[in-house]
Design an enzyme around this catalytic site. Structure first.
Site, mmCIF file in Angstrom:
data_model
loop_
_atom_site.group_PDB
_atom_site.id
_atom_site.type_symbol
_atom_site.label_atom_id
_atom_site.label_comp_id
_atom_site.label_asym_id
_atom_site.label_seq_id
_atom_site.Cartn_x
_atom_site.Cartn_y
_atom_site.Cartn_z
ATOM 1 N N PHE A 138 14.076 -71.417 -30.255
ATOM 2 C CA PHE A 138 12.980 -70.627 -30.491
ATOM 3 C C PHE A 138 13.327 -69.221 -30.268
ATOM 4 O O PHE A 138 13.763 -68.609 -29.398
ATOM 5 C CB PHE A 138 11.632 -71.039 -29.551
ATOM 6 C CG PHE A 138 10.572 -70.368 -30.190
ATOM 7 C CD1 PHE A 138 9.773 -70.827 -31.323
ATOM 8 C CD2 PHE A 138 10.013 -69.323 -29.618
ATOM 9 C CE1 PHE A 138 8.877 -70.303 -31.817
ATOM 10 C CE2 PHE A 138 8.882 -68.865 -29.920
ATOM 11 C CZ PHE A 138 8.160 -68.985 -31.277
ATOM 12 N N ASP A 207 12.972 -74.988 -21.327
ATOM 13 C CA ASP A 207 11.762 -74.388 -21.833
ATOM 14 C C ASP A 207 11.000 -75.661 -22.312
ATOM 15 O O ASP A 207 11.630 -76.448 -23.413
ATOM 16 C CB ASP A 207 11.957 -73.510 -23.038
ATOM 17 C CG ASP A 207 10.693 -73.005 -23.888
ATOM 18 O OD1 ASP A 207 9.628 -73.737 -23.588
ATOM 19 O OD2 ASP A 207 10.711 -71.819 -24.555
ATOM 20 N N TYR A 232 -0.906 -73.461 -24.621
ATOM 21 C CA TYR A 232 -1.774 -73.701 -25.438
ATOM 22 C C TYR A 232 -1.353 -74.852 -26.461
ATOM 23 O O TYR A 232 -2.051 -75.117 -27.504
ATOM 24 C CB TYR A 232 -2.109 -72.399 -26.254
ATOM 25 C CG TYR A 232 -0.662 -71.650 -26.552
ATOM 26 C CD1 TYR A 232 0.273 -71.962 -27.614
ATOM 27 C CD2 TYR A 232 -0.124 -70.681 -25.967
ATOM 28 C CE1 TYR A 232 1.363 -71.329 -28.119
ATOM 29 C CE2 TYR A 232 0.965 -69.888 -25.976
ATOM 30 C CZ TYR A 232 1.772 -70.427 -27.125
ATOM 31 O OH TYR A 232 3.034 -69.841 -27.252
ATOM 32 N N LYS A 233 -0.194 -75.610 -26.408
ATOM 33 C CA LYS A 233 0.288 -76.662 -27.366
ATOM 34 C C LYS A 233 -0.371 -77.884 -26.801
ATOM 35 O O LYS A 233 -1.516 -78.226 -27.035
ATOM 36 C CB LYS A 233 1.698 -76.538 -27.205
ATOM 37 C CG LYS A 233 2.638 -75.282 -27.905
ATOM 38 C CD LYS A 233 3.781 -75.381 -27.900
ATOM 39 C CE LYS A 233 4.522 -73.942 -28.036
ATOM 40 N NZ LYS A 233 4.336 -73.515 -29.453
ATOM 41 N N ARG A 381 6.229 -78.900 -40.666
ATOM 42 C CA ARG A 381 6.372 -79.595 -39.457
ATOM 43 C C ARG A 381 4.808 -80.415 -38.938
ATOM 44 O O ARG A 381 3.914 -79.759 -39.078
ATOM 45 C CB ARG A 381 6.502 -78.567 -38.375
ATOM 46 C CG ARG A 381 7.229 -78.640 -36.998
ATOM 47 C CD ARG A 381 7.418 -77.340 -36.392
ATOM 48 N NE ARG A 381 6.184 -76.488 -36.146
ATOM 49 C CZ ARG A 381 6.094 -75.717 -35.018
ATOM 50 N NH1 ARG A 381 7.054 -75.772 -34.115
ATOM 51 N NH2 ARG A 381 4.841 -75.063 -34.838
#
Ligand SMILES: Cc1ncc(COP(=O)(O)O)c(C=O)c1O
Length: 422
Positions: A138, A207, A232-233, A381
């Site tokens: 990322f 991560d 927040y995921k 995705r």
């Protein structure tokens, strides 16, 4: 063998919606969906980007705002236990990632926590100057590693994912990887990579942005050093929820993070002029925590109470396998590629398809209530949060995608114009 394999491998017959409903009837996690406030007309396949809102959140926020803030005022730091919230919420997350409660704390953003850990790791490996990463990580992970390299004089070396093991040489101070890749959904073997890194004397930062809350993770079982992840995921803490940071207990006394703010001080309320790091995980704190975000995350995490993470993994794999099989069955004529491994053990909890017109196709899908996202240049995705998705949702999402392709509706001009957030 997971539930899809069990119910489908014995028969060559095409999968039907009835199969999916039968799988839902056998789903021990099905009732968890009631804990989330999802619109009726939406199939939400973007929990890997922003998790759905748990119903426990609004009442907690109302209490925090109308009582603890409005009435309690500054007294609430003590009276409403605001002050220990970073440790308390960290302890909850620890149980989802194979850590001890005193090894995880909630603070800042994932990007900032990566910075803190990278500098800490370099300091702990004086004499080595390489930050090793992979070139498909990322962007924030790569950017922060480059920024730290520039600041410290270290070298940031980014190699292809397949070359990571071979690139672990004796000059590597720290390896920084995302466990489940944000684009492909492919997972590293955390235990094997950590072991190899330790053999050459390097530390590892994992991560867990696409791991925490999506699948089991055994940081201590893998003898991991450090980890970060987003609130927040799959943890459903809401937009901009604070991040978590893990430091293995054995490193607590040697870790020296560079943002020496007062909340990471041993005695913040003595207001001395000299920084003395707090013992333990508290030294990863910097300044005053985003309390409202912490409260939302804390309430959201109650959706995991009593959840067996192995059962969650079994359902997640069932959903992703079903999706892949239905892509094969229903969409073979429409030019999609599969960017996610078919082998279950190599997958996180998302499936990524490729298509040259991916952006417009995702926009057309969203207009029909099936929410996924797009990652340039060509990735569609789809995230599968096992707490709130059903097997019938997977069927319906594929049926909608098929309709978008057969009708050609994605060609409309309205779906072509790029928005700021994709
Ligand atoms: C692997 C990974 N790391 C980090 C982030 C984001 O970090 P931050 O919360 O600092 O924006 C994301 C966001 O999607 C991500 O996928």
């Amino acid at each position: 063998m997971n539930i899809v394999s069990q119910s489908l491998s014995s028969s060559a017959a095409p999968i039907s919606r009835a199969h999916c409903l039968a799988m839902d009837a056998a789903d021990t996690l099905a009732s968890r969906r009631d804990l989330f406030a999802l619109p009726q007309d939406v199939i939400y396949l973007d929990g890997n980007s922003l998790g759905a809102m748990p119903k426990a959140v609004p009442s907690r926020m109302t209490q925090a705002i109308e009582q603890e803030w409005a009435v309690g005022l500054i007294r609430s730091w003590n009276d409403a236990d605001w002050y220990p919230a970073p440790q308390r919420v960290g302890g909850r997350i620890a149980s989802l990632i194979g850590a001890k409660p005193n090894e995880v704390i909630v603070a800042d953003s994932t990007s900032v926590n990566l910075f803190k850990l990278l500098v800490s790791a370099l300091r702990m490996r004086a004499g080595r100057n390489v930050i090793l990463g992979e070139n498909g990580n990322f962007p924030t992970d790569a950017y922060v590693a480059s920024g730290v390299a520039e600041l410290t004089g270290a070298q940031h070396r980014a190699v292809a994912p397949a070359d990571v093991m071979a690139a672990l040489t004796e000059d590597v101070a720290v390896l920084t990887l995302t466990h489940v890749n944000y684009k492909s959904g492919q997972a590293y073997d955390m235990a094997a990579v950590t072991r190899r890194a330790h053999e050459v004397g390097a530390l590892v930062i994992w991560d867990l942005a696409h791991t925490a809350g999506a699948m089991p993770c055994d940081l201590n079982g893998c003898e991991a050093d450090f980890a970060v992840g987003c609130g927040y995921k799959y943890l459903n803490g809401g937009p901009g929820a604070p991040s978590f940071v893990f430091v293995a207990e054995r490193h607590h006394e040697s870790v020296r993070q560079p943002i020496t703010g007062w909340h990471g001080h041993a005695k913040p309320f003595e207001f001395t002029q000299t920084y003395v790091p707090a013992p333990g995980i508290d030294r990863m704190l910097v300044g005053t925590a985003p309390q409202m975000g912490l409260f939302a995350l804390e309430a959201a995490l109650t959706a995991f109470d009593g959840v067996d993470m192995q059962a969650l993994r079994a359902k997640s794999l069932a959903l992703t396998e079903l999706f892949i099989r239905l892509v094969d069955q229903e969409l073979s004529e429409h030019g999609f590629g599969l960017a996610t491994p078919r082998e279950a053990g190599l997958r996180g909890s998302q499936v990524s398809l490729t298509h040259a017109e991916g952006y417009a196709i995702v926009q057309a899908l969203i207009a029909r209530g099936v929410i996924g996202d797009f990652r340039a240049p060509d990735i569609l995705r789809f995230g599968f949060a096992a707490l709130y998705l059903s097997h019938a949702d997977v069927w319906d999402a594929i049926a909608t995608l098929k309709d978008v392709m057969v009708s050609g509706i994605w060609r409309s001009a309205e779906f072509m114009a790029r928005k700021a957030v994709t």
